[in-house]
Design a protein around this motif. Structure first.
Motif, PDB file in Angstrom:
ATOM      1  N   SER A 147       0.060  13.712 -14.801  1.00  0.00           N
ATOM      2  CA  SER A 147       0.094  14.794 -13.818  1.00  0.00           C
ATOM      3  C   SER A 147      -1.245  14.984 -13.121  1.00  0.00           C
ATOM      4  O   SER A 147      -1.310  15.562 -12.034  1.00  0.00           O
ATOM      5  N   ARG A 156       5.590  18.371  -6.442  1.00  0.00           N
ATOM      6  CA  ARG A 156       4.248  18.923  -6.243  1.00  0.00           C
ATOM      7  C   ARG A 156       3.937  19.080  -4.762  1.00  0.00           C
ATOM      8  O   ARG A 156       3.298  20.066  -4.353  1.00  0.00           O
ATOM      9  N   CYS A 162       4.000   9.669 -17.445  1.00  0.00           N
ATOM     10  CA  CYS A 162       3.503  10.230 -16.191  1.00  0.00           C
ATOM     11  C   CYS A 162       2.141  10.871 -16.410  1.00  0.00           C
ATOM     12  O   CYS A 162       1.892  11.478 -17.457  1.00  0.00           O
ATOM     13  N   PRO A 211       8.369  13.609  -9.459  1.00  0.00           N
ATOM     14  CA  PRO A 211       7.481  14.732  -9.779  1.00  0.00           C
ATOM     15  C   PRO A 211       6.463  15.029  -8.682  1.00  0.00           C
ATOM     16  O   PRO A 211       6.194  16.194  -8.384  1.00  0.00           O
ATOM     17  N   ASP A 212       5.913  13.993  -8.070  1.00  0.00           N
ATOM     18  CA  ASP A 212       4.935  14.252  -7.002  1.00  0.00           C
ATOM     19  C   ASP A 212       5.599  14.814  -5.749  1.00  0.00           C
ATOM     20  O   ASP A 212       4.963  15.556  -4.991  1.00  0.00           O
ATOM     21  N   GLU A 261       1.064  22.295 -14.741  1.00  0.00           N
ATOM     22  CA  GLU A 261       1.050  20.936 -14.201  1.00  0.00           C
ATOM     23  C   GLU A 261       1.683  20.848 -12.808  1.00  0.00           C
ATOM     24  O   GLU A 261       1.401  19.913 -12.068  1.00  0.00           O
ATOM     25  N   TYR A 262       2.538  21.802 -12.471  1.00  0.00           N
ATOM     26  CA  TYR A 262       3.141  21.824 -11.124  1.00  0.00           C
ATOM     27  C   TYR A 262       2.654  22.992 -10.284  1.00  0.00           C
ATOM     28  O   TYR A 262       2.969  23.080  -9.105  1.00  0.00           O
ATOM     29  N   ARG A 275       8.805  13.431 -19.052  1.00  0.00           N
ATOM     30  CA  ARG A 275       8.285  13.991 -17.799  1.00  0.00           C
ATOM     31  C   ARG A 275       8.973  13.398 -16.576  1.00  0.00           C
ATOM     32  O   ARG A 275       8.917  13.973 -15.501  1.00  0.00           O
TER      33      ARG A 275
END
Length: 611
Positions: free
Chosen positions: A107, A191, A105, A187-188, A261-262, A92
């Protein structure tokens, strides 16, 4: 009764209902379930940084799994019998690049600001294709969202973000399909980009690549050779074996992962004609839609050189319409080399067919493909099933020098008229980053391979690819094709306008046309049907659609240098015309009675039912 790790896994999955079958999935309380499909490895160890190796439990179907304490932020790898260690193919997030450790990670830790968002109808889509790296990463693109929203863009489509080698890449060399590349942000950060778009009532789409892996950082063949076929190749290497249920599940869960998840609003599936088992596509679409449920609007779009119209009735909303692009490109530039040769002999007729029926090739022999039959009948489909573009990353970037239309000698009035055609017809428009400001900078093919032999092979291979094209017949010309691995190739690809006043004029043009689309076309688009189209000449066309409310939309477009006869003009009530231009100065309206369509002109009219 089984009371080992597999039993615990089963109980927790049943309780949570939100887990995936691959990778590291936090279970709560600091526990994480690790799962790797490695049928080619007798045993696999989990290697957590700073800890002793932990043997994983092998199952009958080739999986190796383990549940242990490993909170979010834990760095890990998988140890193989030969002493090597590999990152998680379902990682991830990476601790650096594709060869480095993977990171656990969670999520669920991100606090969504627009948790109420449920999406927008596909008919409202105006797509804007963007490369995150050239836009300044996830945060840089997020800063541009208000500007795009003002323009009338309703959906940002990201070129692939799955982890690729090095910091610069188109994204189609990705090897870790679940991990956003760290060159763009965390990843954030991704997001936050999507969250901000939703706050502006904009959708976000992601381009995903399920037909191949990139050439550097893919370790699957060392422990899961069954992932690939030995009897079938693609342009990028051995075909992925979609006959295997584990492979089908790996990619189907990946599609679901991005959407859930996103909270992406849709996916664009790259080059699905290179997926060896086409039955996976509707299976995946059904799986995704069933898993997401009815409370969100999620859209699935294909790129498919096979023009398989039947897939657009099996869970997919639309397909990129290369046919419409190719014929328009020929009309605007006169180019007839490569695949443009297939569209050169009856350009007006082919453009009319693309507007009325979607695909030009619906089962006919395609000259560029050695006469191979191509396509399926598409006339019965609504125009919303086709994504209409004048440019995109492929059609610009796959040119040797990455030229945009504005740099190919196209008359500005003709280009503006073509933009009007694109944005006012009932097909779904896609704008490529930089078009909205008239950018003349190229969009080149770029990479950042760290292995010198691979960088050299990519550079030389690209030059060989163009050796047979006009203008590249000698060695000196070939040397002028930019080296993809040169950082300057990437820097030169950032969209920039030559002149700010000209850029602002282009922005106003797009804003005006998209406002008209929003008022006249979008509310009537769902279920629109063609009433026919005909060529007015080699560069001109007239097309009509019956819209959802019974109104009749007529588009007349002449991209040629001379006025042409158009009997349809005489039948158009002047008060039905809501656009004529490029200038929209009345010049085009003056031709309504004589029945001649001016050069470099698009006219749009809407007649109410019974009017």
């Amino acid at each position: 009764m089984n009371t080992g790790p597999s039993a615990a896994l089963s109980r927790k999955e049943d309780a949570g209902g939100q887990l995936y079958g691959f990778g590291a999935v936090p279970l709560g309380g600091g526990d994480t379930r690790f799962r790797l499909w490695a049928p080619g490895a007798r045993e696999v160890a989990l290697l957590i940084r700073g800890q002793e190796p932990r043997p994983m439990t092998a199952t009958h179907d080739g999986f190796h799994e383990l549940v242990c304490q490993a909170p979010a932020g834990t760095l890990y790898r998988f140890g193989l019998p030969d002493g090597s260690s590999v990152p998680d193919p379902a990682s991830r997030m990476q601790d650096g690049d594709v060869h480095d450790a993977s990171i656990v990670c969670d999520s669920a830790s991100y606090s969504w600001q627009c948790g109420h968002w449920r999406g927008r109808p596909w008919t409202e889509a105006v797509l804007y294709e963007a490369h995150c790296g050239l836009a300044g990463g996830f945060d840089g693109l997020r800063a541009r969202l208000p500007e795009l929203a003002r323009l009338g863009i309703t959906a940002v489509e990201l070129m692939p973000v799955a982890d690729f080698p090095g910091p610069r890449n188109w994204g189609y060399d990705g090897v870790l399909p679940y991990a956003p590349d760290r060159a763009y942000g965390t990843p954030d950060d991704l997001r936050r980009l999507i969250d901000a778009a939703h706050g502006l009532h904009m959708m976000v789409f992601l381009d995903v690549v399920y037909n191949h892996f990139g050439p550097d950082g893919n370790y699957l063949s060392s422990y899961a050779p069954e992932f690939f076929r030995t009897d079938l190749d693609t342009p990028w290497g051995p075909a992925i074996d979609f006959r295997r249920p584990e492979v089908r599940r790996f990619f189907a869960e990946n599609a679901l992962y991005w959407l859930r998840e996103y909270r992406f609003d849709g996916l664009r599936l790259d080059a699905v004609h290179a997926i060896s088992d086409r039955s996976w596509l509707p299976e995946m679409a059904a799986f995704v839609r069933r898993s997401i449920g009815p409370n969100r609007q999620v859209h699935l779009v294909l790129e498919n050189d096979d023009n398989a119209a039947s897939l657009l009735e099996q869970g997919f909303d639309a397909q990129w319409n290369d046919d419409a692009h190719h014929v328009l490109h020929h009309v605007l530039t006169g180019e007839r080399s490569g695949y443009y040769a297939s569209y050169a002999d009856d350009a007006g007729g082919m453009l009319a067919r693309a507007l009325a029926e979607g695909f030009v090739f619906q089962g006919q022999a395609d000259p560029h493909r050695q006469g191979r039959l191509r396509g399926e009948p598409s006339a019965g489909l609504s125009p919303e099933h086709f994504v209409f573009f004048l440019q995109n990353h492929d059609q610009v970037g796959n040119r040797a020098l990455g030229e945009r239309l504005i740099s190919l000698g196209v008359r500005q009035k003709a280009l503006r008229a073509a933009v009007a055609l694109q944005l006012l017809v009932p097909q779904i428009p896609l704008v490529f980053m930089g078009e909205e400001q008239g950018a003349s900078t190229p969009f080149l093919y770029f990479t950042s391979h760290t292995r010198p032999e691979l960088a050299r092979a990519v550079r030389d291979g690209r030059r060989r690819e163009f050796a047979g094209f006009p203008g590249f017949a000698d060695a000196h010309a070939l040397q002028g094709i930019p080296d993809p691995n040169d950082p300057d190739t990437w820097r030169r690809s950032r969209p920039q306008a030559d002149d700010e006043a000209a850029a602002e004029a282009w922005r106003r043009w797009y804003e005006q046309l998209l406002a008209l689309r929003r008022e006249y076309v979008v509310p009537r688009l769902r279920g629109a049907r063609s009433m026919g189209a005909r060529a007015l000449g080699p560069s001109a066309v007239c097309a009509t659609w019956k819209m959802d409310d019974g109104a009749r939309l007529t588009i007349l477009c002449n991209l040629g240098d001379e006025a042409c006869e158009c009997t349809e003009l005489a039948g158009l009530p002047p008060d039905a015309v809501f656009f004529s231009g490029p200038e929209d100065s009345g010049e085009a309206r003056a031709f309504l009675q004589p029945g001649r369509l001016p050069a470099h002109c698009t006219i749009a009219a809407l007649e109410s039912e019974g009017g």
